[in-house]
Enzyme design. Structure first.
Site, PDB file in Angstrom:
ATOM      1  N   HIS A 108      78.680  32.952  17.950  1.00  0.00           N
ATOM      2  CA  HIS A 108      79.012  33.117  16.532  1.00  0.00           C
ATOM      3  C   HIS A 108      79.574  34.520  16.283  1.00  0.00           C
ATOM      4  O   HIS A 108      80.631  34.686  15.688  1.00  0.00           O
ATOM      5  CB  HIS A 108      77.779  32.860  15.663  1.00  0.00           C
ATOM      6  N   ASP A 117     112.205  42.244  11.622  1.00  0.00           N
ATOM      7  CA  ASP A 117     111.170  41.558  12.407  1.00  0.00           C
ATOM      8  C   ASP A 117     110.255  42.625  12.975  1.00  0.00           C
ATOM      9  O   ASP A 117     110.426  43.808  12.696  1.00  0.00           O
ATOM     10  CB  ASP A 117     111.797  40.731  13.545  1.00  0.00           C
ATOM     11  N   TRP A 130      76.282  39.509  20.587  1.00  0.00           N
ATOM     12  CA  TRP A 130      77.682  39.939  20.704  1.00  0.00           C
ATOM     13  C   TRP A 130      77.763  41.391  21.172  1.00  0.00           C
ATOM     14  O   TRP A 130      78.796  41.835  21.620  1.00  0.00           O
ATOM     15  CB  TRP A 130      78.431  39.740  19.389  1.00  0.00           C
ATOM     16  N   SER A 155      95.381  41.345  24.105  1.00  0.00           N
ATOM     17  CA  SER A 155      96.106  40.806  22.955  1.00  0.00           C
ATOM     18  C   SER A 155      96.090  41.803  21.804  1.00  0.00           C
ATOM     19  O   SER A 155      97.126  42.087  21.180  1.00  0.00           O
ATOM     20  CB  SER A 155      95.472  39.477  22.536  1.00  0.00           C
ATOM     21  N   SER A 156      94.911  42.360  21.510  1.00  0.00           N
ATOM     22  CA  SER A 156      94.800  43.312  20.402  1.00  0.00           C
ATOM     23  C   SER A 156      95.640  44.548  20.651  1.00  0.00           C
ATOM     24  O   SER A 156      96.296  45.062  19.749  1.00  0.00           O
ATOM     25  CB  SER A 156      93.357  43.773  20.234  1.00  0.00           C
ATOM     26  N   HIS A 167      81.753  51.106  16.749  1.00  0.00           N
ATOM     27  CA  HIS A 167      81.818  51.564  15.378  1.00  0.00           C
ATOM     28  C   HIS A 167      83.229  51.619  14.826  1.00  0.00           C
ATOM     29  O   HIS A 167      83.478  51.078  13.754  1.00  0.00           O
ATOM     30  CB  HIS A 167      81.017  52.828  15.098  1.00  0.00           C
ATOM     31  N   GLU A 222      85.449  49.733  15.745  1.00  0.00           N
ATOM     32  CA  GLU A 222      85.733  48.300  15.603  1.00  0.00           C
ATOM     33  C   GLU A 222      85.315  47.787  14.225  1.00  0.00           C
ATOM     34  O   GLU A 222      85.996  46.973  13.602  1.00  0.00           O
ATOM     35  CB  GLU A 222      84.993  47.526  16.706  1.00  0.00           C
ATOM     36  N   TYR A 227      85.357  49.406  11.505  1.00  0.00           N
ATOM     37  CA  TYR A 227      86.366  49.808  10.522  1.00  0.00           C
ATOM     38  C   TYR A 227      87.685  49.098  10.748  1.00  0.00           C
ATOM     39  O   TYR A 227      88.459  48.912   9.814  1.00  0.00           O
ATOM     40  CB  TYR A 227      86.515  51.334  10.523  1.00  0.00           C
ATOM     41  N   SER A 251      93.759  46.830  -2.561  1.00  0.00           N
ATOM     42  CA  SER A 251      94.560  47.748  -3.376  1.00  0.00           C
ATOM     43  C   SER A 251      95.748  47.037  -3.985  1.00  0.00           C
ATOM     44  O   SER A 251      96.046  47.197  -5.171  1.00  0.00           O
ATOM     45  CB  SER A 251      95.037  48.924  -2.518  1.00  0.00           C
ATOM     46  N   HIS A 260      74.466  55.902  15.344  1.00  0.00           N
ATOM     47  CA  HIS A 260      73.576  55.414  14.283  1.00  0.00           C
ATOM     48  C   HIS A 260      73.183  53.957  14.528  1.00  0.00           C
ATOM     49  O   HIS A 260      72.322  53.438  13.837  1.00  0.00           O
ATOM     50  CB  HIS A 260      74.175  55.623  12.881  1.00  0.00           C
ATOM     51  N   HIS A 261      73.818  53.316  15.510  1.00  0.00           N
ATOM     52  CA  HIS A 261      73.367  51.977  15.912  1.00  0.00           C
ATOM     53  C   HIS A 261      72.216  52.074  16.902  1.00  0.00           C
ATOM     54  O   HIS A 261      71.682  51.068  17.337  1.00  0.00           O
ATOM     55  CB  HIS A 261      74.507  51.204  16.570  1.00  0.00           C
ATOM     56  N   THR A 278      84.555  56.477   1.278  1.00  0.00           N
ATOM     57  CA  THR A 278      84.399  55.085   0.839  1.00  0.00           C
ATOM     58  C   THR A 278      84.208  55.047  -0.676  1.00  0.00           C
ATOM     59  O   THR A 278      84.779  54.195  -1.359  1.00  0.00           O
ATOM     60  CB  THR A 278      83.192  54.432   1.545  1.00  0.00           C
ATOM     61  N   LYS A 309      87.449  55.417  -2.546  1.00  0.00           N
ATOM     62  CA  LYS A 309      88.232  54.183  -2.628  1.00  0.00           C
ATOM     63  C   LYS A 309      87.732  53.296  -3.760  1.00  0.00           C
ATOM     64  O   LYS A 309      88.521  52.778  -4.562  1.00  0.00           O
ATOM     65  CB  LYS A 309      88.179  53.417  -1.300  1.00  0.00           C
ATOM     66  N   ARG A 358      65.816  40.439  13.596  1.00  0.00           N
ATOM     67  CA  ARG A 358      66.996  39.596  13.745  1.00  0.00           C
ATOM     68  C   ARG A 358      66.952  38.900  15.106  1.00  0.00           C
ATOM     69  O   ARG A 358      66.146  39.238  15.969  1.00  0.00           O
ATOM     70  CB  ARG A 358      68.272  40.427  13.603  1.00  0.00           C
TER      71      ARG A 358
END
Lengths: 196, 383, 528
Positions: C79, C108, C144, C172-173, C256, C258, C260, C271, C305-306, C331, C334, C453
């Site tokens: 998932h 293009d 994950w 790919s990314s 991290h 990732e 963002y 926006s 922080h993880h 943040t 924004k 979790r």
């Protein structure tokens, strides 16, 4: 495609390769960082070469020895003394009792860890059984020495340190760098360089 | 009402809805918030949590207040001609600086509390905590006490065959016992994968990492039974390895320590004793249900492709020496670990005997039993 | 406009799409590839969503009912992987493909053939990943975040296929990001300076740089795992001198940024939409750009922080706490800018605007819980509980995914030439909005109350709110079928859209016809 695009592509490809390399460079960087800061309670797996570490009027520190057998490791393994008092700046030798309780020849690697972790950077070892792999015949027993010292920079808030050793069974998993016993039958098929 | 195990789906839904809409909600609020815990540190952490929570609520009310006001006051109908401003350096500077100051205001108490948590000088009692797949081991370093703490919730409860008890998934066969008012230092490590030892009431959560040791400390003043859990995904039964700590007055603790030592002595006697098949299988069944059933299942048949079937296995049927060896050494590269340091000689012998007797194995195989002395013998040098 | 295209096309460009399946296989057209990405991500969204339904169904009541713990772990792992790498990221790449060239006035993407390749390797990656479900030992079951040694020494054999799949996704990314950067840096219409670029373009430029910086690190991490598993090294194995915590450092150094990567394009989308439906120029354009840039830079110094509970030294914990708290500043800027854009505007509430407003509110709630999680001592209580699950789902579902849905409603008239059914769109919004909040809001509470979790079964005090959460999840899941229906209906037909589509729309993409012609801006437009 114009020149500008080609240049951008080239730069980006270098950046990708650079970052991939960087991810591997993180391994030694992390180890250096750990040894400097004591992150994770990691201590150097090699003898100290600091000559001026010994002093006369050090303060008292107690060391608590802890042992643990990692999974599938049936050896008997325990500190000879659970608790010792030493002075900073003075060498002390402690021993761990180990016995191969199985009927097979086995190789073990002990991994040290220190708590609190900010004591790790100040714990130096002149010799330690954790510097090399230990190979024991069936039923063989041994007293493994560690000769250690706390430098005088040890933060004054620390009066008691836990030194833990976990032994791992590495009989089928020999890592050349640690190995002192180059037993041919253990090395079949292990061509890879050690990572760390 | 949150502690009650209601039985039917409808009751539960109803209970949930009632909680939502009744004044009961405030009574239940405590159950929905972080626990205040029972130590000075845990109370400080709780206060910190509430402080930041309320700061967030106030900021949220202001920001969303202005937003909802704009949404109602400046619809196309009410305000057909939009304003044209699109920047204002002063305002923008203000809402960069003010949040920064609020953050500093939050960071100060947080840093103070953290520094206190990290003050882990000497403990009065040192307990080594080792995470295993899927149980905890506790070793009292000063007193030479050493035991495993397994989930006792019945698998029938988990699989909904019998009603669930009050402490469903939060009960163990042997809790960690600590005295009140003493500084306890936990030395946390793991045996296989990474686990995490969490005791909410003490605000302790430390990862247990194989090969490395982490420390945490606590001083608890209120006797009681406190319940926590493993909080790092550690494989199949990650959800089934709770942490239970029993805090008792000093004299009760001393008695408990004495008791454990006596038990160790009695265990030595048991090892010497002559055992009958019936005694061994009876004891072995208990050991099996505690240590083996998660993988090999109650019927001994394991899970095809993952955990081997013991019922009718050739080793269990006819190879007594091989059988002992597997339990003592584990199986390299498989989930089967060595139980040599986890089970006493008596438990080891009885569980092997049990598997060799149960599920028709006695009839189909040689039915040889294993007695504690066999295990003592095995542990002796072979040369 | 099409006359202009005709007269300037002397090379062998197609003037329209080829027919049949080969159109999609061989296409190098940014709009076709954008469409492929979007459909692919929607398919993955449904598959990953079905797995979420399995998870919520198992958690509906205490006790094991539907799946075994082993399979439950496989579900939660897949998932996460599918939603992150298969749904959210490809959806943003699809939007970038469709919109970036049109927004900067380019004909293009800069590298059309690589564009085709970077899409078509994705289905293989996910085919490999999903096929692991049928392998011996089952699919990856280590979450994950695949922490070693659970993902190395203790992993099922399918971990090798997982590593291969991650490599392909990463490739790919990276190709996609190179394409985006080269397009933005070199193919902007004359007069479009960097500080005149639409914010979606800005957000993607920053995202693409983040991807270039961290996807190779992820590739490095899985390569080290591969070597540990098959070639006898011990990067993450303590016995050989390695360290399992090192894995977490490397993973979160990727992980991290990732996070963002999955939210910055959403900032761009919100926006545009808020600006359009407020009929008022976006407030604080420049500060929006700076806020995104500083969030991106800060994302490289907050990874630990993880890992507050792995036993870091005090100094490291303090540093990562402060650095993480700092992210609240940009943040906040924004959010304040969005609110001020609406202030004194002339607002209407079409479906995209509803999703965008919900995005701002619910993302901010996710931001608040993020701030709480940054406070290290409190994090000792929150870490690895449902509070964290609630936090990142608030950021990712009503954050990233709502922004993607908003984008689809906002731009689909441009893509198809047809207006979507506004009534059904609003219904979809309200069902999703209620579903998301009923699912994830109670998870804050059960997390605080002590539910870890990644567990398949839980103690009885968590039962009531888990049941409510599951009901919300089923509602949210089911309402996405309505989304599929609405999109299909719009593709088939509907009220014809004008070139501007929306009254207050700004930007180059609204100057071409609806649907946008197969080739746009063959001659660059002039930007003032």
């Amino acid at each position: 495609m114009n020149q500008g695009s080609k240049k951008t592509i080239k730069t980006l490809c270098f950046a990708v390769l650079g970052m991939f390399t960087f991810s591997f460079a993180l391994v030694p960087l992390y180890n250096v960082f750990c040894e400097v800061t004591g992150l994770n309670g990691k201590i150097e797996l090699r003898a100290t070469n600091d000559k001026n570490i010994e002093i006369d009027n050090g303060r008292d520190v107690s060391i608590q020895f802890v042992s643990h057998n990692n999974e599938e490791m049936p050896w008997a393994f325990r500190p000879s003394e659970d608790n010792i008092q030493i002075k900073t700046g003075k060498y002390h030798t402690a021993t761990f009792y180990v016995k191969n309780t199985t009927n097979k020849r086995m190789v073990a690697q002990a991994i040290p860890s220190v708590a609190p972790s900010n004591a790790a950077a100040h714990l130096k070892k002149l010799e330690c059984f954790c510097f090399e792999q230990q190979e024991l015949a069936p039923g063989e027993e041994a007293l493994l020495p560690v000769r250690l010292i706390f430098d005088d920079e040890l933060p004054s808030s620390i009066n008691s340190v836990v030194l833990s050793y976990t032994i791992f069974d590495v009989t089928d998993y020999n890592d050349v760098e640690f190995s002192q016993h180059h037993n041919d039958d253990h090395h079949a098929g292990h061509e890879m360089e050690p990572s760390i | 009402m949150f502690k009650k195990a209601t039985t039917s789906v409808n009751n539960k839904l109803l209970a949930g809805l009632i909680t939502l809409f009744s004044s009961n909600m405030f009574a239940a609020w405590d159950d929905l918030n972080m626990t205040e815990g029972v130590t000075a540190i845990s109370k400080e952490v709780f206060d910190l949590h509430m402080l930041i929570f309320w700061i967030c609520v106030v900021i949220g009310l202001v920001v969303f207040g202005i937003m909802f006001y704009s949404m109602f006051a400046f619809t196309k109908k009410k305000n057909p001609n939009p304003a044209t401003f699109h920047e204002n350096t002063k305002v923008e500077l203000a809402w960069t600086v003010v949040p920064f100051l609020i953050l500093v205001f939050m960071a100060i108490p947080a840093s103070n509390t953290l520094t206190k948590i990290y003050d882990d000088t000497e403990g009065d009692i040192n307990i080594q905590v080792v995470g295993y797949q899927w149980k905890w081991q506790y070793k009292y370093l000063e007193d030479d006490i050493d035991f495993f703490s397994n989930l006792t919730t019945d698998w029938d409860e988990i699989y909904n065959k019998t009603p669930k008890g009050e402490f469903y998934l939060e009960e163990v066969d042997e809790a960690v016992v600590i005295p009140v008012g003493k500084k306890i230092r936990f030395l946390i490590t793991a045996n296989d994968v990474i686990h995490s030892w969490w005791m909410p009431d003490f605000a302790i959560k430390q990862d247990a990492i194989p090969g490395f040791i982490n420390t945490a400390w606590t001083i608890v003043d209120e006797p009681g039974i406190y319940r926590g859990k493993c909080t790092e995904l550690c494989g199949k039964n990650h959800g089934f390895m709770p942490v239970v700590v029993k805090v008792v007055p000093q004299d009760e603790y001393d008695a408990w320590v004495q008791d454990k030592k006596d038990a160790a002595f009695r265990m030595a006697e048991l090892t010497e004793k002559d055992w009958s098949i019936a005694e061994l299988t009876e004891r072995g069944e208990g050991v099996y249900l505690k240590n083996c059933v998660a993988c090999h299942q109650v019927n001994g048949q394991g899970i095809t492709g993952i955990f081997p079937n013991l019922a009718g296995s050739d080793i269990v049927l006819n190879d007594k020496a091989g059988n002992i060896e597997i339990l003592m050494e584990g199986v390299q590269g498989a989930a089967m670990q060595s139980f040599a340091n986890q089970l006493s000689e008596v438990d080891m012998a009885s569980v092997i005997t049990y598997t060799r007797q149960a599920w028709g194995n006695a009839e189909n195989g040689d039915g040889e039993i294993v007695v504690p002395k066999d295990i003592v013998e095995y542990k002796k040098p072979k040369v | 406009m099409s006359a202009v295209i005709e007269s300037h096309n002397h090379d062998d460009h197609h003037h329209g799409p080829a027919k049949g399946l080969t159109r999609w296989l061989y296409t190098t057209n940014h709009k076709d590839i954008g469409t492929l990405y979007l459909w692919f991500s929607f398919a993955m969204f449904l598959i990953g969503g079905a797995m979420a339904m399995v998870i919520r169904a198992e958690l509906f009541q205490p006790g094991m009912q539907i799946v075994e713990p082993e399979f439950y772990n496989q579900m939660l792992t897949l998932h996460g992987l599918i939603m992150v790498f298969g749904a959210v990221m490809p959806a943003f790449v699809g939007l970038a493909n469709w919109l970036v060239p049109m927004m900067v006035g380019a004909p293009d993407m800069a590298l059309p053939r690589m564009n085709n390749l970077s899409f078509w390797i994705l289905p293989f990656a996910f085919f490999i990943l999903l096929s692991s479900l049928f392998m011996e030992g089952g699919a990856p079951n280590f979450g994950w975040t695949f922490y070693a040694p659970l993902s190395t020494t203790y992993a099922p054999p399918s971990v090798t296929f997982f590593i291969f799949a991650v490599h392909i996704m990463g490739a790919s990314s990276i190709m996609g990001s190179i394409n985006v950067i080269v397009t933005i840096m070199n193919m902007r219409a004359p007069g479009m300076t960097l500080m005149k670029m639409p914010l979606f373009v800005w957000s993607w430029l920053i995202t693409a740089y983040l991807l270039i910086a961290v996807m190779p690190v992820l590739a490095g991490a899985v390569t080290m795992m591969l070597m540990d598993i098959h070639f006898g090294t011990s990067f993450f194995n303590a016995a050989g001198g390695g360290d399992p915590v090192l894995f977490q450092h490397i993973f979160w150094f990727f992980g991290h940024p990732e996070v963002y990567i999955m939210i910055l394009p959403a900032f761009g989308i919100a926006s545009h939409i808020i600006e359009t439906f407020s009929r008022k120029q976006l407030f604080g354009y420049a500060s929006m750009v700076w806020a995104m840039a500083s969030i991106a830079i800060l994302s490289f110094v907050v990874w630990a922080h993880h890992m507050f509970t792995v036993g870091l030294p005090l100094a490291a914990e303090l540093f990562f706490m402060w650095a993480t708290m700092l992210i609240a500043v940009p943040t906040g800027v924004k959010v304040f800018n969005w609110v001020t854009t609406m202030f004194k505007g002339s607002i209407t509430y079409e479906t995209p605007m509803l999703f965008a407003i919900a995005f701002v509110v619910l993302f901010t709630i996710g931001g608040f819980s993020g701030l709480m999680l940054a406070i290290t001592p409190a994090d000792f209580q929150y870490h690895d509980t449902y509070f964290v699950v609630a936090h990142f789902h608030y950021v990712l579902v009503p954050g990233s995914i709502f922004s993607i849905m908003a984008a689809v409603y906002y731009w689909i008239p441009k893509w198809t030439g047809n207006m979507y059914d506004e009534r059904l769109g609003k219904l979809h919004f309200w069902l999703s909005f209620i579903g998301v909040n009923v699912t994830f809001f109670p998870q804050h509470w059960i997390g605080l109350a002590g539910m870890p979790r990644r567990i398949p079964d839980y103690a009885l005090q968590f039962a009531d709110w888990n049941m409510i959460s599951s009901v919300g999840a089923f509602l949210f899941g089911a309402s996405q079928i309505l989304f599929l229906f609405i999109v299909l209906k719009t593709v088939m037909g509907g009220k014809k859209a004008t070139p501007e589509v929306w009254e207050g729309s700004r930007g180059l993409e609204w100057t071409v016809e609806s649907p946008a012609p197969y080739h746009t801006f063959t001659t660059p437009p002039k930007v003032n």
